[in-house]
Design a protein around this motif. Structure first.
Motif, PDB file in Angstrom:
ATOM      1  N   LYS A   1       0.839  -1.210   0.000  1.00 41.12           N
ATOM      2  CA  LYS A   1       0.000   0.000   0.000  1.00 41.12           C
ATOM      3  C   LYS A   1       0.866   1.249   0.000  1.00 41.12           C
ATOM      4  O   LYS A   1       0.576   2.222  -0.677  1.00 41.12           O
ATOM      5  N   LEU A   2       1.957   1.189   0.786  1.00 37.17           N
ATOM      6  CA  LEU A   2       2.828   2.349   0.923  1.00 37.17           C
ATOM      7  C   LEU A   2       3.396   2.757  -0.432  1.00 37.17           C
ATOM      8  O   LEU A   2       3.483   3.943  -0.756  1.00 37.17           O
ATOM      9  N   SER A   3       3.755   1.757  -1.231  1.00 39.57           N
ATOM     10  CA  SER A   3       4.342   2.098  -2.523  1.00 39.57           C
ATOM     11  C   SER A   3       3.292   2.729  -3.431  1.00 39.57           C
ATOM     12  O   SER A   3       3.614   3.593  -4.251  1.00 39.57           O
ATOM     13  N   GLY A   4       2.037   2.313  -3.253  1.00 36.03           N
ATOM     14  CA  GLY A   4       0.956   2.950  -3.996  1.00 36.03           C
ATOM     15  C   GLY A   4       0.811   4.411  -3.613  1.00 36.03           C
ATOM     16  O   GLY A   4       0.629   5.280  -4.472  1.00 36.03           O
ATOM     17  N   VAL A   5       0.926   4.677  -2.323  1.00 39.55           N
ATOM     18  CA  VAL A   5       0.825   6.053  -1.829  1.00 39.55           C
ATOM     19  C   VAL A   5       1.972   6.902  -2.378  1.00 39.55           C
ATOM     20  O   VAL A   5       1.765   8.004  -2.890  1.00 39.55           O
ATOM     21  N   PHE A   6       3.172   6.346  -2.316  1.00 37.20           N
ATOM     22  CA  PHE A   6       4.346   7.063  -2.830  1.00 37.20           C
ATOM     23  C   PHE A   6       4.153   7.430  -4.302  1.00 37.20           C
ATOM     24  O   PHE A   6       4.429   8.539  -4.734  1.00 37.20           O
ATOM     25  N   PHE A   7       3.689   6.452  -5.048  1.00 36.91           N
ATOM     26  CA  PHE A   7       3.507   6.678  -6.480  1.00 36.91           C
ATOM     27  C   PHE A   7       2.504   7.814  -6.712  1.00 36.91           C
ATOM     28  O   PHE A   7       2.718   8.690  -7.541  1.00 36.91           O
ATOM     29  N   LEU A   8       1.428   7.768  -5.943  1.00 36.32           N
ATOM     30  CA  LEU A   8       0.394   8.797  -6.057  1.00 36.32           C
ATOM     31  C   LEU A   8       0.966  10.183  -5.761  1.00 36.32           C
ATOM     32  O   LEU A   8       0.676  11.156  -6.450  1.00 36.32           O
ATOM     33  N   VAL A   9       1.802  10.230  -4.722  1.00 39.10           N
ATOM     34  CA  VAL A   9       2.416  11.507  -4.342  1.00 39.10           C
ATOM     35  C   VAL A   9       3.300  12.023  -5.474  1.00 39.10           C
ATOM     36  O   VAL A   9       3.252  13.200  -5.845  1.00 39.10           O
ATOM     37  N   PHE A  10       4.073  11.116  -6.063  1.00 39.04           N
ATOM     38  CA  PHE A  10       4.942  11.515  -7.179  1.00 39.04           C
ATOM     39  C   PHE A  10       4.126  12.070  -8.337  1.00 39.04           C
ATOM     40  O   PHE A  10       4.458  13.082  -8.934  1.00 39.04           O
ATOM     41  N   VAL A  11       3.035  11.352  -8.642  1.00 38.80           N
ATOM     42  CA  VAL A  11       2.217  11.771  -9.775  1.00 38.80           C
ATOM     43  C   VAL A  11       1.533  13.103  -9.470  1.00 38.80           C
ATOM     44  O   VAL A  11       1.479  13.998 -10.311  1.00 38.80           O
ATOM     45  N   ALA A  12       1.066  13.236  -8.229  1.00 40.31           N
ATOM     46  CA  ALA A  12       0.370  14.468  -7.844  1.00 40.31           C
ATOM     47  C   ALA A  12       1.302  15.671  -7.952  1.00 40.31           C
ATOM     48  O   ALA A  12       0.861  16.784  -8.247  1.00 40.31           O
ATOM     49  N   ALA A  13       2.605  15.432  -7.736  1.00 39.34           N
ATOM     50  CA  ALA A  13       3.574  16.534  -7.784  1.00 39.34           C
ATOM     51  C   ALA A  13       3.619  17.184  -9.157  1.00 39.34           C
ATOM     52  O   ALA A  13       4.017  18.343  -9.294  1.00 39.34           O
ATOM     53  N   MET A  14       3.173  16.439 -10.185  1.00 42.90           N
ATOM     54  CA  MET A  14       3.138  17.002 -11.537  1.00 42.90           C
ATOM     55  C   MET A  14       2.206  18.197 -11.624  1.00 42.90           C
ATOM     56  O   MET A  14       2.345  19.051 -12.485  1.00 42.90           O
ATOM     57  N   LEU A  15       1.217  18.224 -10.730  1.00 47.53           N
ATOM     58  CA  LEU A  15       0.187  19.258 -10.816  1.00 47.53           C
ATOM     59  C   LEU A  15       0.577  20.553 -10.105  1.00 47.53           C
ATOM     60  O   LEU A  15      -0.121  21.544 -10.198  1.00 47.53           O
ATOM     61  N   ILE A  16       1.682  20.529  -9.366  1.00 49.25           N
ATOM     62  CA  ILE A  16       2.091  21.740  -8.643  1.00 49.25           C
ATOM     63  C   ILE A  16       2.723  22.719  -9.626  1.00 49.25           C
ATOM     64  O   ILE A  16       3.705  22.396 -10.277  1.00 49.25           O
ATOM     65  N   PRO A  17       2.149  23.928  -9.774  1.00 48.32           N
ATOM     66  CA  PRO A  17       2.752  24.885 -10.711  1.00 48.32           C
ATOM     67  C   PRO A  17       4.086  25.386 -10.166  1.00 48.32           C
ATOM     68  O   PRO A  17       4.211  25.655  -8.966  1.00 48.32           O
ATOM     69  N   PHE A  18       5.042  25.494 -11.055  1.00 51.72           N
ATOM     70  CA  PHE A  18       6.386  25.889 -10.655  1.00 51.72           C
ATOM     71  C   PHE A  18       6.391  27.235  -9.942  1.00 51.72           C
ATOM     72  O   PHE A  18       7.050  27.422  -8.923  1.00 51.72           O
TER      73      PHE A  18
END
Lengths: 273, 368
Positions: free
Chosen positions: A101-118
């Motif tokens: 589950k933890l690795s799923g969470v990590f992956f989600l966090v990584f993907v979500a980081a794409m949405l943060i505007p620079f």
């Protein structure tokens, strides 16, 4: 009478030619105007130059301190992309193969980081990096690793999932360690996606202006920063800027043609499974 | 060469608490070709993967040559494995695919070369050593996967449904090749399949599994002739064994539904009587080939004849399968193809009651 099939073929050819011309027009404008004088650019921007002036390139080369800028750009781009590829491919492999589950969470966090505007993290980022004395080339490379990883991990993750686990297991029984399995079996199979990741990141980092402008000093400036030299408050030296730009895109185009062969190869390899 | 011992092995998947294998006990002797067979989800692959070390053993012990292997890494178990999807390294050529395991084990270059070439010769792959897996046919890929196991000269070969990705004709051919290979190398092998034909033809020792529990262990012929329960009887053999529900009394077996009486030979009757099955419900199991239509047989066994309305008759070439019903219970008879019957006709058939089996109606165990 032209057959229907041929008719549609002709229409398609015309349409694709028009689209190709639209696509190529910026290149035409850049290259043609790089050979004109400043005056001629403004008098007739579309025509071919009345006299091909190679002096623009020489002047731009000198004004830009081109070799120095090229080296700076090359170092930043090469190291950033290399580190992004190494880390994100390994991270994606670990995240894809570890089904917790933890690795799923990590992956989600990584993907979500794409949405943060620079722009939203720009100011705090610079102030933090300034405090730890990292407003230099290595700091910039580190930042690129952070900003580039999420998309790259996302792309690699999908590709790793497409590789059967039995390959890992076969290699494990053959006596390979995890590290060995990744580098000798999995990573070579990720070649098509590695090329994609490389191109996306090279284009972005090579052309990036904002982040280097905040981080780098004049001495270690990259080509896009130096290009600003031609755009003063009162004068814009378009003829030199365009000549400089022409010089600057050559490495990227060379890389693209080199990589294109591998992209096609990768696609073909994926097709014969 | 190796002997394996699996003692009280359980496998429970932590995630969903599913018990995939329970209380698995098996002794595998040196040079044996053991086949795990069962429907999908019966735990056969899981057991094989536990032996390989790819899956953790929840409880119980696994010994290879007397050494406890539970916590030994796959690479140190001295096993080689062939996967269903071949698992060849796509960017390496055939030679490198076979040599990979040896290189990792730091073999000398000429020794690697000798072993790979020997294996290539055994498998007829000499001409393909430079090719990448994608340039090979399915059968050739499977041979490379076997070659990768052979070069290792491992103590145990594990094969996980290695033929199921091949077409029918190639499967028969590779089946024979694997048998030949086993005769030649005499490596202890464990083979997993869901195909009972493969299991019957290849095994020296057959293990029939269902729901993670061993149903029966034995030589293929012994299992075929004397299945321990209804599941084994129905799973091993094609077409499957026919089962009829009914009750027993001193006259014989009364088929449920129409009450037809089928005489039971005295030898069998004695066993049933001793086990107190008279007056009780039992299941009668008859193999399709033990249902006859020859006049001589019908005359000799008047007590076990039935009138059968044939639904479908399938001509297979050397034999015919007749599908019919006895008091609404489906059955198949396998008769000589000279029998000229077509769907809709009614003919007389007779059960060879000497070869039939009786099973307890509740436990479904064979009455012995």
């Amino acid at each position: 009478m032209i057959s229907k099939k041929r008719q549609s073929k002709i229409i398609l050819t015309i349409a694709s030619t028009i689209i190709a011309l639209i696509w190529l027009s910026p290149f035409y404008l850049m290259i043609v105007n790089a050979f004109k004088s400043k005056f001629e650019i403004f008098s007739n921007v579309l025509s071919l130059p009345s006299e091909w002036k190679f002096d623009n390139f020489v002047q731009a080369f000198i004004d830009l301190d081109f070799l120095n800028a090229l080296t700076n750009s090359f170092i930043v781009t090469f190291l950033s992309v290399l580190i992004i590829i190494v880390f994100s491919s390994m991270a994606a492999y670990a995240l894809a193969r570890n089904k917790s589950k933890l690795s799923g969470v990590f992956f989600l966090v990584f993907v979500a980081a794409m949405l943060i505007p620079f722009q939203s993290v720009m100011i705090p980022l610079i102030s933090i990096f300034g405090r730890i004395d990292l407003l230099n080339t290595s700091g910039l490379i580190f930042m690129y690793l952070g900003f580039g990883s999420s998309l790259s991990i996302f792309l690699y993750h999908g590709a790793v999932k497409g590789i059967p686990v039995s390959l890992d297991e076969a290699a494990m029984i053959d006596g390979a360690s995890r590290w060995r399995i990744f580098w000798t079996i999995i990573f070579p199979m990720l070649k098509p996606i590695t090329v994609t990741v490389m191109i996306l990141n090279v284009i972005w980092i090579w052309n990036d202006y904002l982040l280097p402008s905040l981080v780098l000093s004049q001495k270690s400036a990259t080509i896009p920063l130096r290009m600003f030299f031609f755009f003063g408050q009162y004068t814009k030296q378009w003829h030199l800027a365009l000549a400089g730009l022409t010089l600057a895109i050559i490495p990227v185009i060379v890389l693209y043609f080199f990589a294109q062969k591998h992209i096609i190869e990768g696609v073909a390899e994926g097709a014969i499974k | 060469m190796a002997e394996l011992s699996l003692r009280n092995i359980d496998k429970v998947y932590e995630k969903d608490g599913v018990k995939a294998v329970s209380d698995f006990n098996l002794e595998i002797k040196d040079k044996e070709f053991v086949v795990f067979v069962g429907p999908s989800g019966c735990g056969k692959s899981t057991t094989l993967r536990m032996i390989a070390g790819l899956e953790e053993i929840t409880s119980g012990e696994l010994y290879i040559n007397g050494k406890l292997m539970n916590d030994v890494a796959p690479k140190d178990r001295d096993i080689a494995m062939v996967f269903q999807n071949y698992a060849l390294y796509p960017h390496m050529n055939v030679y490198d695919n076979m040599a990979f395991g040896l290189k990792l084990r730091k073999f000398k270059k000429d020794e690697i070369d000798r072993r790979v070439k020997d294996a290539a010769e055994i498998l007829g792959l000499e001409a393909f050593l430079d090719r990448k897996p994608k340039a090979l046919s399915g059968g050739q890929r499977q041979r490379v996967a076997l070659g990768r196991a052979i070069v290792r000269d491992a103590q145990v070969f594990l094969m996980d449904e290695p033929l199921s990705n091949l077409d029918a004709k190639l499967r028969v051919q590779m089946r024979a090749e694997i048998q030949k290979l086993h005769k030649r190398l005499e490596t202890t092998s464990i083979y997993v399949t869901h195909d009972q034909t493969e299991a019957m033809t290849m095994a020296t020792n057959l293990v029939v599994l269902k729901d993670g529990i061993i149903q029966q262990v034995g030589a293929p012929k012994a299992i075929y002739d004397n299945p321990d329960n209804v599941f084994v009887g129905g799973f091993i053999g094609s077409p499957a064994m026919n089962f009829f529900n009914g009750t027993l009394d001193e006259d014989g077996f009364h088929v449920s539904g129409n009450g037809q009486v089928i005489t039971v030979p005295e030898g069998k009757m004695k066993v049933l009587r001793e086990n107190n099955y008279i007056g009780k419900e039992v299941i009668l199991g008859v193999r399709p080939e033990d249902i006859h239509d020859e006049p001589v047989f019908l005359d000799a066994n008047p007590g076990s004849t039935i009138e059968a309305n044939i639904d479908v008759a399938e001509l297979m070439g050397s034999e015919s399968y007749l599908y019919s019903k006895l008091a609404d219970q489906d059955f198949v008879a396998r008769v000589d193809s000279r029998t000229d019957v077509s769907g809709g006709e009614t003919i007389t058939l007779a059960f060879d009651m000497h070869k039939c089996h009786f099973f307890n109606a509740e436990t479904e165990e064979r009455i012995k």
